[in-house]
Design an enzyme around this catalytic site. Structure first.
Site, PDB file in Angstrom:
ATOM      1  N   LYS A  23       0.833  -1.207   0.000  1.00 51.72           N
ATOM      2  CA  LYS A  23       0.000   0.000   0.000  1.00 51.72           C
ATOM      3  C   LYS A  23       0.868   1.257   0.000  1.00 51.72           C
ATOM      4  O   LYS A  23       0.619   2.201  -0.750  1.00 51.72           O
ATOM      5  CB  LYS A  23      -0.902  -0.017   1.248  1.00 51.72           C
ATOM      6  CG  LYS A  23      -1.481   1.327   1.612  1.00 51.72           C
ATOM      7  CD  LYS A  23      -2.298   1.274   2.891  1.00 51.72           C
ATOM      8  CE  LYS A  23      -1.537   1.431   4.175  1.00 51.72           C
ATOM      9  NZ  LYS A  23      -1.140   2.810   4.553  1.00 51.72           N
ATOM     10  N   ASN A  24       1.887   1.263   0.865  1.00 53.27           N
ATOM     11  CA  ASN A  24       2.672   2.487   1.028  1.00 53.27           C
ATOM     12  C   ASN A  24       3.664   2.737  -0.104  1.00 53.27           C
ATOM     13  O   ASN A  24       4.308   3.782  -0.145  1.00 53.27           O
ATOM     14  CB  ASN A  24       3.377   2.485   2.391  1.00 53.27           C
ATOM     15  CG  ASN A  24       2.380   2.679   3.527  1.00 53.27           C
ATOM     16  OD1 ASN A  24       1.224   3.035   3.287  1.00 53.27           O
ATOM     17  ND2 ASN A  24       2.818   2.434   4.746  1.00 53.27           N
ATOM     18  N   CYS A 120      -3.654  13.073  13.911  1.00 54.25           N
ATOM     19  CA  CYS A 120      -4.411  11.831  13.722  1.00 54.25           C
ATOM     20  C   CYS A 120      -4.183  10.920  14.911  1.00 54.25           C
ATOM     21  O   CYS A 120      -3.493  11.290  15.858  1.00 54.25           O
ATOM     22  CB  CYS A 120      -4.036  11.154  12.415  1.00 54.25           C
ATOM     23  SG  CYS A 120      -2.397  10.467  12.418  1.00 54.25           S
ATOM     24  N   ARG A 125       1.918  14.427  13.392  1.00 54.38           N
ATOM     25  CA  ARG A 125       2.236  14.264  11.979  1.00 54.38           C
ATOM     26  C   ARG A 125       2.209  15.555  11.160  1.00 54.38           C
ATOM     27  O   ARG A 125       1.447  15.668  10.186  1.00 54.38           O
ATOM     28  CB  ARG A 125       1.324  13.206  11.346  1.00 54.38           C
ATOM     29  CG  ARG A 125       1.457  11.872  12.043  1.00 54.38           C
ATOM     30  CD  ARG A 125       0.624  10.816  11.408  1.00 54.38           C
ATOM     31  NE  ARG A 125       1.241  10.259  10.212  1.00 54.38           N
ATOM     32  CZ  ARG A 125       0.677   9.341   9.461  1.00 54.38           C
ATOM     33  NH1 ARG A 125      -0.509   8.890   9.746  1.00 54.38           N
ATOM     34  NH2 ARG A 125       1.299   8.853   8.412  1.00 54.38           N
ATOM     35  N   ASP A 308       5.320   0.431  11.825  1.00 55.59           N
ATOM     36  CA  ASP A 308       4.097  -0.205  11.328  1.00 55.59           C
ATOM     37  C   ASP A 308       3.965  -1.670  11.762  1.00 55.59           C
ATOM     38  O   ASP A 308       2.958  -2.317  11.468  1.00 55.59           O
ATOM     39  CB  ASP A 308       4.018  -0.098   9.799  1.00 55.59           C
ATOM     40  CG  ASP A 308       3.682   1.319   9.351  1.00 55.59           C
ATOM     41  OD1 ASP A 308       3.285   2.134  10.204  1.00 55.59           O
ATOM     42  OD2 ASP A 308       3.829   1.611   8.147  1.00 55.59           O
ATOM     43  N   ARG A 400      -8.434  -0.531   5.307  1.00 56.91           N
ATOM     44  CA  ARG A 400      -7.621   0.504   4.648  1.00 56.91           C
ATOM     45  C   ARG A 400      -6.292  -0.077   4.173  1.00 56.91           C
ATOM     46  O   ARG A 400      -5.736   0.399   3.187  1.00 56.91           O
ATOM     47  CB  ARG A 400      -7.328   1.652   5.625  1.00 56.91           C
ATOM     48  CG  ARG A 400      -8.516   2.527   5.917  1.00 56.91           C
ATOM     49  CD  ARG A 400      -8.118   3.710   6.768  1.00 56.91           C
ATOM     50  NE  ARG A 400      -7.035   4.462   6.117  1.00 56.91           N
ATOM     51  CZ  ARG A 400      -6.397   5.481   6.663  1.00 56.91           C
ATOM     52  NH1 ARG A 400      -6.731   5.876   7.873  1.00 56.91           N
ATOM     53  NH2 ARG A 400      -5.445   6.112   6.015  1.00 56.91           N
TER      54      ARG A 400
HETATM   55  C1  EPZ Z   1       4.680   6.804   6.279  1.00 56.44           C
HETATM   56  O1  EPZ Z   1       3.987   7.889   6.876  1.00 56.44           O
HETATM   57  C2  EPZ Z   1       3.715   5.657   6.181  1.00 56.44           C
HETATM   58  N1  EPZ Z   1       2.592   6.037   5.356  1.00 56.44           N
HETATM   59  C3  EPZ Z   1       3.260   5.252   7.574  1.00 56.44           C
HETATM   60  O2  EPZ Z   1       2.409   4.118   7.458  1.00 56.44           O
HETATM   61  C4  EPZ Z   1       4.480   4.879   8.396  1.00 56.44           C
HETATM   62  O3  EPZ Z   1       4.096   4.586   9.716  1.00 56.44           O
HETATM   63  C5  EPZ Z   1       5.497   6.028   8.396  1.00 56.44           C
HETATM   64  O4  EPZ Z   1       5.814   6.405   7.034  1.00 56.44           O
HETATM   65  C6  EPZ Z   1       6.794   5.689   9.091  1.00 56.44           C
HETATM   66  O5  EPZ Z   1       7.381   4.567   8.523  1.00 56.44           O
HETATM   67  C7  EPZ Z   1       2.688   5.969   4.028  1.00 56.44           C
HETATM   68  O6  EPZ Z   1       3.717   5.614   3.463  1.00 56.44           O
HETATM   69  C8  EPZ Z   1       1.480   6.308   3.241  1.00 56.44           C
HETATM   70  P1  EPZ Z   1       6.942  10.197   8.169  1.00 56.44           P
HETATM   71  P2  EPZ Z   1       4.582   9.365   6.831  1.00 56.44           P
HETATM   72  O7  EPZ Z   1       6.799  11.458   7.399  1.00 56.44           O
HETATM   73  O8  EPZ Z   1       5.233   9.575   5.522  1.00 56.44           O
HETATM   74  C9  EPZ Z   1       7.324  13.460  11.702  1.00 56.44           C
HETATM   75  C10 EPZ Z   1       0.481   2.801   7.913  1.00 56.44           C
HETATM   76  O9  EPZ Z   1      -0.051   2.285   8.931  1.00 56.44           O
HETATM   77  N2  EPZ Z   1       7.313  14.477  10.632  1.00 56.44           N
HETATM   78  O10 EPZ Z   1       8.158   9.384   7.967  1.00 56.44           O
HETATM   79  O11 EPZ Z   1       3.503  10.291   7.247  1.00 56.44           O
HETATM   80  C11 EPZ Z   1       5.975  12.776  11.819  1.00 56.44           C
HETATM   81  O12 EPZ Z   1       5.080  13.533  12.603  1.00 56.44           O
HETATM   82  C12 EPZ Z   1       1.044   4.208   7.945  1.00 56.44           C
HETATM   83  O13 EPZ Z   1       0.538   2.222   6.814  1.00 56.44           O
HETATM   84  C13 EPZ Z   1       7.465  15.818  10.972  1.00 56.44           C
HETATM   85  O14 EPZ Z   1       7.631  16.174  12.144  1.00 56.44           O
HETATM   86  O15 EPZ Z   1       5.667   9.270   7.972  1.00 56.44           O
HETATM   87  C14 EPZ Z   1       6.364  11.452  12.457  1.00 56.44           C
HETATM   88  O16 EPZ Z   1       6.484  11.599  13.849  1.00 56.44           O
HETATM   89  C15 EPZ Z   1       0.823   4.895   9.249  1.00 56.44           C
HETATM   90  N3  EPZ Z   1       7.458  16.756   9.963  1.00 56.44           N
HETATM   91  C16 EPZ Z   1       7.739  11.155  11.843  1.00 56.44           C
HETATM   92  O17 EPZ Z   1       8.215  12.416  11.360  1.00 56.44           O
HETATM   93  C17 EPZ Z   1       7.313  16.408   8.646  1.00 56.44           C
HETATM   94  O18 EPZ Z   1       7.343  17.296   7.784  1.00 56.44           O
HETATM   95  C18 EPZ Z   1       7.726  10.155  10.678  1.00 56.44           C
HETATM   96  O19 EPZ Z   1       6.814  10.568   9.716  1.00 56.44           O
HETATM   97  C19 EPZ Z   1       7.156  15.050   8.312  1.00 56.44           C
HETATM   98  C20 EPZ Z   1       7.146  14.109   9.333  1.00 56.44           C
END
Ligand code: EPZ
Length: 421
Positions: A23-24, A120, A125, A308, A400
């Site tokens: 999915k991701n 969320c 996030r 995850d 989802r």
């Molecule tokens: C991706 O989310 C995945 N989603 C998530 O999977 C996964 O848990 C996550 O990466 C970590 O591996 C998809 O790929 C669609 P991040 P993403 O940006 O891209 C902080 C699932 O269950 N951050 O790496 O949103 C953020 O708040 C989902 O399939 C900032 O502070 O994750 C978090 O604490 C859930 N500022 C951390 O970084 C930013 O600009 C990691 O977020 C961006 C992120």
């Protein structure tokens, strides 16, 4: 329509389960088709609700997206001119991953309006790093009535150093950089396999992305991208979830059509917990050998233990022979499953980013509720191992991200059914 999963626990799972596409990986690649011109054909796309949401978002923008055909794992898109450059609140609210259309829309059309995602269930996030990087590439960014308004006549390559290897941020920047003028270098880039799959798709379409899968990704901008055919990588999180289903039920399961190389850290932990693990190039077999030893994990960006699969590991440890510590460092609020697992008799205390799990001899079935995709998966695992019936509600969270989970588990011998509430 509200549906529930009803699981009668206590069966050891055995057999073989096929992994669906990731999915991701599919979500950002579908968004990246906006950068291309003409037809693309994506294979091995998982048949899950988040993909339907991305399909809907692309249609809203004016992309011709094929409706699900005989093989629901193939999606064809035909990119002409977009009729709308806006990702509306209603869609982004349902799926935060919608923000990965920002980079592609901005790069290709010079303008994008994307609803600002709120917090969320698993944490704040923010997307500050996405926005700062695009600004560094020459975009003007404003927040207007809850929407991100991004504009740039021509993005220009830049050197971007991420404070944290954000997955979605790295994807947005790579996409934006493919059509920017000059070279973009991303330092401290996310290294997840899904980033590599996105780069492979983009390169097949004519982009020049190198270093994907390492800390430093370099993108040389090109004038245009064409449509291509691309097959999505297997879902490592789904594969890991079934591996843990084998472990928690004392069973033996082969997860086929996966990439065991993407699951280094979780498989290492399963070995430590006392499971036997065998891998081939595209399959893995996990066999439980008695009660699990307590083994702690700390979630980290790839190649560390994935957030995850944190909730699923925690479920496994509720039945281990002793205490273990599960630390969540990626998201600040990703412990909602703990309260539900406690309702099943698990002994867990949470202190900040740390859950201390003391293994119990058995879990008892109970009515429980899903809060996010992976928390739901942990409840399913707990239900498979628990005595009597577990009734899981709000299962749209599972749908989802997991394709036909009850069918796949039933084929492994689980007693699980979906019922309308
Ligand atoms: C991706 O989310 C995945 N989603 C998530 O999977 C996964 O848990 C996550 O990466 C970590 O591996 C998809 O790929 C669609 P991040 P993403 O940006 O891209 C902080 C699932 O269950 N951050 O790496 O949103 C953020 O708040 C989902 O399939 C900032 O502070 O994750 C978090 O604490 C859930 N500022 C951390 O970084 C930013 O600009 C990691 O977020 C961006 C992120």
């Amino acid at each position: 329509m509200m549906e529930k999963l009803i699981i009668k626990g206590g069966r050891r799972l055995s057999g073989t389960v096929l992994t669906s596409g990731a999915k991701n990986a599919a979500l950002p690649i579908l968004a990246a088709t906006i950068l291309t011109e003409g037809k693309s054909r994506l294979l091995n796309v998982p048949d899950v609700v988040d993909i339907d949401s991305m399909r809907k978002l692309l249609s809203t923008l004016g992309v011709a997206v094929s409706s699900p055909g005989e093989d629901r794992h193939i999606i064809e898109v035909n990119i002409g001119a977009l009729s709308r450059l806006e990702a509306p609140y209603d869609l982004v609210r349902k799926m935060r991953a919608s923000v990965v259309v920002l980079g592609p829309m901005l790069a290709r059309y010079g303008r994008a309006r994307v609803s600002m995602p709120g917090g969320c269930a698993i944490g704040e996030r923010p997307i500050d790093m996405h926005l700062a990087a695009l600004a560094k590439m020459g975009a003007t960014i404003e927040i207007d009535h809850g929407y991100i308004e991004a504009r740039a006549r021509q993005l220009v390559g830049a050197r971007i150093s991420l404070d944290y290897p954000t997955v979605g941020g790295t994807e947005n920047i790579i996409c934006a950089a493919t059509l920017a003028k000059g070279t973009t270098v991303i330092d401290n880039a996310a290294r997840e396999p899904e980033i590599v799959d996105l780069a492979d798709f983009l390169n097949a379409a004519g982009a020049r992305v190198s270093g994907a899968g390492t800390h430093q990704v370099t993108v040389d901008g090109v004038d245009g991208l064409t449509g291509v055919e691309h097959s999505i990588i297997p879902d490592r999180i789904e594969a890991g979830t079934y591996a843990l289903a084998a472990a928690i039920t004392g069973g033996e399961v082969t997860v086929s059509r996966c990439n065991p190389g993407d699951l280094g850290a979780p498989l290492e932990k399963l070995l430590e917990a006392g499971c036997e693990v065998e891998t081939s190039e595209d399959s893995l077999t996990v066999k439980a050998t008695g009660r699990a030893r307590p083994v702690g994990i700390t979630t980290q960006p790839y190649p560390g233990y994935p957030t995850d699969l944190q909730a699923q590991w925690l479920a496994f440890m509720t039945l281990a022979d002793g205490s273990s510590i599960v630390r969540e460092t990626v998201f600040e609020r990703r412990f909602a499953h703990v309260q539900e697992l406690r309702r099943m008799g698990a002994k867990i205390t949470v202190d900040g980013d740390m859950a201390v799990v003391t293994g119990v001899e058995r879990l008892q079935g109970a009515p429980v509720m899903c809060t996010d995709i992976r928390a739901s998966a942990s409840l399913v695992l707990a239900g498979l191992a628990a005595e009597n019936s577990t009734v899981i509600s709000r299962i749209y969270h599972i749908d989802r991200g997991y394709e036909r989970i009850e069918e796949k588990l039933r084929a492994l011998g689980a007693d699980i059914a979906r019922k309308r509430a």
